[in-house]
Design a protein around this motif. Structure first.
Motif, PDB file in Angstrom:
ATOM      1  N   ASP A   3       0.821  -1.203   0.000  1.00  0.00           N
ATOM      2  CA  ASP A   3       0.000   0.000   0.000  1.00  0.00           C
ATOM      3  C   ASP A   3       0.856   1.254   0.000  1.00  0.00           C
ATOM      4  O   ASP A   3       0.573   2.206  -0.709  1.00  0.00           O
ATOM      5  N   HIS A   4       1.899   1.271   0.818  1.00  0.00           N
ATOM      6  CA  HIS A   4       2.823   2.405   0.860  1.00  0.00           C
ATOM      7  C   HIS A   4       4.117   1.967   1.528  1.00  0.00           C
ATOM      8  O   HIS A   4       4.173   0.934   2.177  1.00  0.00           O
ATOM      9  N   THR A   5       5.154   2.778   1.330  1.00  0.00           N
ATOM     10  CA  THR A   5       6.451   2.501   1.924  1.00  0.00           C
ATOM     11  C   THR A   5       7.135   3.831   2.200  1.00  0.00           C
ATOM     12  O   THR A   5       6.643   4.881   1.804  1.00  0.00           O
ATOM     13  N   GLY A   6       8.270   3.787   2.867  1.00  0.00           N
ATOM     14  CA  GLY A   6       8.982   5.015   3.163  1.00  0.00           C
ATOM     15  C   GLY A   6      10.433   4.766   3.487  1.00  0.00           C
ATOM     16  O   GLY A   6      10.848   3.634   3.711  1.00  0.00           O
ATOM     17  N   ILE A   7      11.176   5.865   3.492  1.00  0.00           N
ATOM     18  CA  ILE A   7      12.598   5.793   3.801  1.00  0.00           C
ATOM     19  C   ILE A   7      12.977   6.905   4.761  1.00  0.00           C
ATOM     20  O   ILE A   7      12.324   7.945   4.824  1.00  0.00           O
ATOM     21  N   ALA A   8      14.030   6.669   5.508  1.00  0.00           N
ATOM     22  CA  ALA A   8      14.620   7.700   6.366  1.00  0.00           C
ATOM     23  C   ALA A   8      15.569   8.537   5.523  1.00  0.00           C
ATOM     24  O   ALA A   8      16.290   8.007   4.663  1.00  0.00           O
ATOM     25  N   VAL A   9      15.554   9.855   5.753  1.00  0.00           N
ATOM     26  CA  VAL A   9      16.445  10.774   5.041  1.00  0.00           C
ATOM     27  C   VAL A   9      17.144  11.670   6.050  1.00  0.00           C
ATOM     28  O   VAL A   9      16.547  12.078   7.044  1.00  0.00           O
ATOM     29  N   THR A  10      18.405  11.963   5.810  1.00  0.00           N
ATOM     30  CA  THR A  10      19.171  12.750   6.778  1.00  0.00           C
ATOM     31  C   THR A  10      19.042  14.254   6.559  1.00  0.00           C
ATOM     32  O   THR A  10      19.235  15.025   7.488  1.00  0.00           O
ATOM     33  N   ASP A  11      18.748  14.679   5.354  1.00  0.00           N
ATOM     34  CA  ASP A  11      18.560  16.097   5.046  1.00  0.00           C
ATOM     35  C   ASP A  11      17.222  16.215   4.330  1.00  0.00           C
ATOM     36  O   ASP A  11      17.131  16.007   3.113  1.00  0.00           O
ATOM     37  N   PHE A  12      16.173  16.517   5.084  1.00  0.00           N
ATOM     38  CA  PHE A  12      14.826  16.502   4.532  1.00  0.00           C
ATOM     39  C   PHE A  12      14.686  17.451   3.346  1.00  0.00           C
ATOM     40  O   PHE A  12      14.109  17.091   2.324  1.00  0.00           O
ATOM     41  N   GLU A  13      15.226  18.654   3.459  1.00  0.00           N
ATOM     42  CA  GLU A  13      15.081  19.633   2.368  1.00  0.00           C
ATOM     43  C   GLU A  13      15.801  19.181   1.103  1.00  0.00           C
ATOM     44  O   GLU A  13      15.270  19.328   0.002  1.00  0.00           O
ATOM     45  N   ALA A  14      17.004  18.629   1.235  1.00  0.00           N
ATOM     46  CA  ALA A  14      17.728  18.134   0.057  1.00  0.00           C
ATOM     47  C   ALA A  14      16.978  16.965  -0.574  1.00  0.00           C
ATOM     48  O   ALA A  14      16.864  16.881  -1.808  1.00  0.00           O
ATOM     49  N   SER A  15      16.452  16.082   0.252  1.00  0.00           N
ATOM     50  CA  SER A  15      15.703  14.942  -0.268  1.00  0.00           C
ATOM     51  C   SER A  15      14.398  15.387  -0.907  1.00  0.00           C
ATOM     52  O   SER A  15      14.005  14.879  -1.959  1.00  0.00           O
ATOM     53  N   LYS A  16      13.722  16.351  -0.301  1.00  0.00           N
ATOM     54  CA  LYS A  16      12.486  16.880  -0.869  1.00  0.00           C
ATOM     55  C   LYS A  16      12.761  17.480  -2.244  1.00  0.00           C
ATOM     56  O   LYS A  16      12.035  17.216  -3.205  1.00  0.00           O
ATOM     57  N   LYS A  17      13.823  18.251  -2.358  1.00  0.00           N
ATOM     58  CA  LYS A  17      14.192  18.843  -3.645  1.00  0.00           C
ATOM     59  C   LYS A  17      14.442  17.751  -4.684  1.00  0.00           C
ATOM     60  O   LYS A  17      13.971  17.831  -5.821  1.00  0.00           O
ATOM     61  N   PHE A  18      15.171  16.716  -4.292  1.00  0.00           N
ATOM     62  CA  PHE A  18      15.477  15.603  -5.186  1.00  0.00           C
ATOM     63  C   PHE A  18      14.200  14.895  -5.632  1.00  0.00           C
ATOM     64  O   PHE A  18      13.966  14.690  -6.821  1.00  0.00           O
ATOM     65  N   TYR A  19      13.356  14.500  -4.679  1.00  0.00           N
ATOM     66  CA  TYR A  19      12.150  13.739  -5.026  1.00  0.00           C
ATOM     67  C   TYR A  19      11.105  14.597  -5.730  1.00  0.00           C
ATOM     68  O   TYR A  19      10.373  14.090  -6.590  1.00  0.00           O
ATOM     69  N   ASP A  20      11.011  15.888  -5.413  1.00  0.00           N
ATOM     70  CA  ASP A  20      10.129  16.783  -6.175  1.00  0.00           C
ATOM     71  C   ASP A  20      10.508  16.723  -7.650  1.00  0.00           C
ATOM     72  O   ASP A  20       9.652  16.580  -8.529  1.00  0.00           O
ATOM     73  N   ALA A  21      11.800  16.840  -7.938  1.00  0.00           N
ATOM     74  CA  ALA A  21      12.288  16.844  -9.315  1.00  0.00           C
ATOM     75  C   ALA A  21      12.175  15.468  -9.961  1.00  0.00           C
ATOM     76  O   ALA A  21      11.686  15.343 -11.088  1.00  0.00           O
ATOM     77  N   ALA A  22      12.615  14.429  -9.274  1.00  0.00           N
ATOM     78  CA  ALA A  22      12.671  13.090  -9.856  1.00  0.00           C
ATOM     79  C   ALA A  22      11.293  12.484 -10.085  1.00  0.00           C
ATOM     80  O   ALA A  22      11.064  11.814 -11.099  1.00  0.00           O
ATOM     81  N   LEU A  23      10.362  12.711  -9.169  1.00  0.00           N
ATOM     82  CA  LEU A  23       9.048  12.084  -9.293  1.00  0.00           C
ATOM     83  C   LEU A  23       8.065  12.915 -10.109  1.00  0.00           C
ATOM     84  O   LEU A  23       7.049  12.396 -10.583  1.00  0.00           O
ATOM     85  N   GLY A  24       8.359  14.188 -10.307  1.00  0.00           N
ATOM     86  CA  GLY A  24       7.493  15.041 -11.108  1.00  0.00           C
ATOM     87  C   GLY A  24       7.220  14.498 -12.505  1.00  0.00           C
ATOM     88  O   GLY A  24       6.063  14.464 -12.937  1.00  0.00           O
TER      89      GLY A  24
END
Length: 127
Positions: A3-24
């Motif tokens: 149904d869903h999954t998740g990962i731990a990230v050490t720099d939330f803002e850097a990861s958010k920027k990455f996933y915003d771009a990659a998943l868009g």
């Protein structure tokens, strides 16, 4: 099955920027942030199409080596994912292309996210 999954990230803002771009390019976006009063003060956000399906959870340690593959409807989406992920600071871990050892129409691309997780976009349809 999942149904869903998740990962731990050490720099939330850097990861958010990455996933915003990659998943868009795959049509996914950040659809929910859990209020910090429910998370003990850490940032938790969920990506998806109409509901959260892939979660980022802020943590002190994240340990690399995980693999997550996201579905693409078209090969062009795989190409756009790879390009956007690299532009957002991801590291190439396999350029877009056919992986016949999986099956004749397996078209995938791989990047490493800011914490070293192997993130893939894959299309199973012929061109």
């Amino acid at each position: 099955m999942i149904d869903h999954t998740g990962i731990a990230v050490t720099d939330f803002e850097a990861s958010k920027k990455f996933y915003d771009a990659a998943l868009g390019p795959l049509g996914a976006s950040l659809v929910m942030m859990v209020p910090e009063e429910h998370t003990g003060g850490v940032r938790v956000g969920g990506y998806g199409y109409d509901r959260p399906q892939f979660w980022l959870h802020e943590a002190k340690e994240a340990g690399p080596g995980r693999h997550y593959a996201f579905t693409a409807d078209k090969r062009a989406e795989v190409d756009a994912f790879h390009e956007a992920a690299l532009a957002a600071g991801g590291k190439d871990n396999g350029a877009p292309g056919i992986r016949e050892h999986y099956h004749p129409n397996y078209y995938g691309a791989f990047v490493l996210d800011p914490d070293g997780n192997n993130i893939e976009a894959v299309c199973h349809h012929p061109e």
